[in-house]
Design an enzyme around this catalytic site. Structure first.
Site, PDB file in Angstrom:
ATOM      1  N   ASP A   1       0.833  -1.205   0.000  1.00  0.00           N
ATOM      2  CA  ASP A   1       0.000   0.000   0.000  1.00  0.00           C
ATOM      3  C   ASP A   1       0.870   1.259   0.000  1.00  0.00           C
ATOM      4  O   ASP A   1       0.361   2.380  -0.076  1.00  0.00           O
ATOM      5  CB  ASP A   1      -1.024  -0.005   1.146  1.00  0.00           C
ATOM      6  CG  ASP A   1      -0.379   0.003   2.517  1.00  0.00           C
ATOM      7  OD1 ASP A   1       0.866  -0.092   2.609  1.00  0.00           O
ATOM      8  OD2 ASP A   1      -1.127   0.113   3.517  1.00  0.00           O
ATOM      9  N   SER A   2       2.212   1.067   0.043  1.00  0.00           N
ATOM     10  CA  SER A   2       3.126   2.186  -0.207  1.00  0.00           C
ATOM     11  C   SER A   2       2.864   2.758  -1.603  1.00  0.00           C
ATOM     12  O   SER A   2       3.285   3.875  -1.922  1.00  0.00           O
ATOM     13  CB  SER A   2       4.585   1.727  -0.093  1.00  0.00           C
ATOM     14  OG  SER A   2       4.794   0.537  -0.829  1.00  0.00           O
TER      15      SER A   2
ATOM     16  N   ASP B   1      -1.374  -6.120  -0.568  1.00  0.00           N
ATOM     17  CA  ASP B   1      -1.451  -5.482   0.753  1.00  0.00           C
ATOM     18  C   ASP B   1      -2.897  -5.023   0.978  1.00  0.00           C
ATOM     19  O   ASP B   1      -3.440  -4.245   0.177  1.00  0.00           O
ATOM     20  CB  ASP B   1      -0.519  -4.263   0.738  1.00  0.00           C
ATOM     21  CG  ASP B   1       0.142  -4.013   2.068  1.00  0.00           C
ATOM     22  OD1 ASP B   1      -0.182  -4.720   3.039  1.00  0.00           O
ATOM     23  OD2 ASP B   1       0.993  -3.104   2.124  1.00  0.00           O
TER      24      ASP B   1
ATOM     25  N   LYS C   1      -1.328  -9.393   2.665  1.00  0.00           N
ATOM     26  CA  LYS C   1      -0.616  -8.952   3.875  1.00  0.00           C
ATOM     27  C   LYS C   1      -1.523  -7.984   4.615  1.00  0.00           C
ATOM     28  O   LYS C   1      -2.274  -7.231   3.970  1.00  0.00           O
ATOM     29  CB  LYS C   1       0.697  -8.244   3.493  1.00  0.00           C
ATOM     30  CG  LYS C   1       1.423  -7.628   4.685  1.00  0.00           C
ATOM     31  CD  LYS C   1       2.825  -7.167   4.327  1.00  0.00           C
ATOM     32  CE  LYS C   1       2.891  -5.751   3.817  1.00  0.00           C
ATOM     33  NZ  LYS C   1       2.352  -4.724   4.732  1.00  0.00           N
TER      34      LYS C   1
ATOM     35  N   GLU D   1      -1.656  -5.455   8.450  1.00  0.00           N
ATOM     36  CA  GLU D   1      -0.855  -4.896   9.554  1.00  0.00           C
ATOM     37  C   GLU D   1      -1.513  -5.146  10.910  1.00  0.00           C
ATOM     38  O   GLU D   1      -2.735  -5.096  11.023  1.00  0.00           O
ATOM     39  CB  GLU D   1      -0.698  -3.380   9.363  1.00  0.00           C
ATOM     40  CG  GLU D   1       0.091  -3.017   8.123  1.00  0.00           C
ATOM     41  CD  GLU D   1       0.271  -1.506   7.955  1.00  0.00           C
ATOM     42  OE1 GLU D   1      -0.125  -0.736   8.862  1.00  0.00           O
ATOM     43  OE2 GLU D   1       0.819  -1.107   6.915  1.00  0.00           O
TER      44      GLU D   1
ATOM     45  N   GLU E   1       8.978  -4.345  10.668  1.00  0.00           N
ATOM     46  CA  GLU E   1       9.389  -3.035  10.129  1.00  0.00           C
ATOM     47  C   GLU E   1       9.887  -2.109  11.239  1.00  0.00           C
ATOM     48  O   GLU E   1       9.201  -1.896  12.256  1.00  0.00           O
ATOM     49  CB  GLU E   1       8.212  -2.370   9.387  1.00  0.00           C
ATOM     50  CG  GLU E   1       8.588  -0.986   8.845  1.00  0.00           C
ATOM     51  CD  GLU E   1       7.661  -0.438   7.782  1.00  0.00           C
ATOM     52  OE1 GLU E   1       6.716  -1.144   7.372  1.00  0.00           O
ATOM     53  OE2 GLU E   1       7.892   0.713   7.354  1.00  0.00           O
TER      54      GLU E   1
HETATM   55  O1  KIV Z   1       3.454  -1.140   1.666  1.00  0.00           O
HETATM   56  C1  KIV Z   1       4.606  -1.582   1.667  1.00  0.00           C
HETATM   57  O2  KIV Z   1       5.414  -1.336   0.761  1.00  0.00           O
HETATM   58  C2  KIV Z   1       5.010  -2.406   2.803  1.00  0.00           C
HETATM   59  C3  KIV Z   1       6.456  -2.773   2.915  1.00  0.00           C
HETATM   60  C4  KIV Z   1       7.210  -1.624   3.444  1.00  0.00           C
HETATM   61  C5  KIV Z   1       6.663  -3.993   3.726  1.00  0.00           C
HETATM   62  O3  KIV Z   1       4.201  -2.737   3.620  1.00  0.00           O
END
Ligand code: KIV
Length: 279
Positions: free
Chosen positions: A45-46, A84, A114, A116, A183
């Protein structure tokens, strides 16, 4: 080329080599990440920050994540594709979380998701795993809730906070996660977590004793001009090279130097003569 599986990733904990993970958000980058032999392409989600220009990761939507995950899934042959789960897509209710997680596999071609959080999301993780969807956990600095954590800060520097994080990691393993992103935590805490859980840990700003590493690709190739965290190693500085190329193109167009004959098409001389007669 054989596609990697979840058991392949789990086996790395004992047998090595370390797991490599990089973010990818579109087809060309997915192809490069895959061609270079990276094990996991994370549609992080970056995306919100490094591709879509948002100030944080909170505003990216399910539809945007699915759109980019589809492009990445089309680009890989060997790597696992992990989508994500965006903020709000797994926090409202467990059925909504299972439904959103399954959309990553059914509609976008991901191999897993993924999300969080620690013990607070363990029930959600368990339900998603029970739904047949591989889940990667993420503890330490969790950017979606960075405001509650006091900003983009290293987590687990105090003994009690670190102990809580170890409990979070255990809970996520028990809930069925196949791997765990750590992280921005002290290397010593990451080592303890890696020694405690039987699933591979994948570090970002968590030292070298994790079972694998991940970076945001746009950071490690120097493509993002926003904030670059201390834990990023820039392996190249693409932005500078691209800016130079764009400036050269602009100058050559303005000066009539581009295109040259080799970039242009011709027509038979007699056809050109006929055309001129037709005018
Ligand atoms: O969103 C992302 O890129 C991440 C990584 C930093 C692990 O969660």
């Amino acid at each position: 080329m054989k596609k990697l599986t979840i058991p392949d990733i789990l086996a790395r904990k004992q047998a090595g080599p370390k797991v490599t993970m990089l973010t990818a958000y579109d087809y060309p980058w997915a192809r490069m990440v895959d061609e270079a032999g990276i094990d996991i392409a994370l549609v992080g989600d970056s995306l919100a920050m490094v591709v879509l220009g948002h100030p944080n990761t909170v505003s990216v939507t399910m539809e945007e994540m699915l759109h980019h995950t589809r492009a990445v899934a089309r680009g890989v042959r060997r790597a696992l594709v992990i989508g994500d789960m965006p903020f709000g897509s797994y926090n409202s209710s467990i059925p909504a979380a299972v439904n959103n997680a399954s959309r990553f596999l059914k509609e976008a071609g991901a191999d897993g998701v993924k999300l969080e959080g620690g013990r607070i999301v363990a029930d959600t993780v368990e339900a998603i795993v029970r739904g047949g969807i591989p889940v990667q956990g993420h503890v330490g600095l969790t950017p979606q809730t960075a405001t509650s954590l006091g900003g983009f800060k290293v987590q687990g520097k105090k003994a009690e906070a670190a102990r809580q994080m170890i409990d979070d990691a255990r809970a996520l393993e028990d809930a069925g996660c196949f791997s765990l992103v750590l992280e921005a935590i002290p290397a010593a805490v990451a080592r303890m977590i890696s020694e405690t859980v039987s699933i591979p840990t994948i570090g970002i700003g968590a030292g070298r004793d994790c079972d694998g590493q991940v970076l945001v690709t746009h950071d490690m190739v120097g493509l993002f001009d926003g904030f670059t965290p201390k834990f990023v190693k820039q392996y190249t500085t693409m932005r500078g090279g691209v800016l130079e190329a764009i400036a050269a193109y602009k100058r050559e167009v303005e000066e009539g130097l581009f295109p040259e004959d080799i970039h242009s098409f011709t027509m038979p001389a007699e056809e050109l003569a006929k055309l001129k007669d037709l005018e």
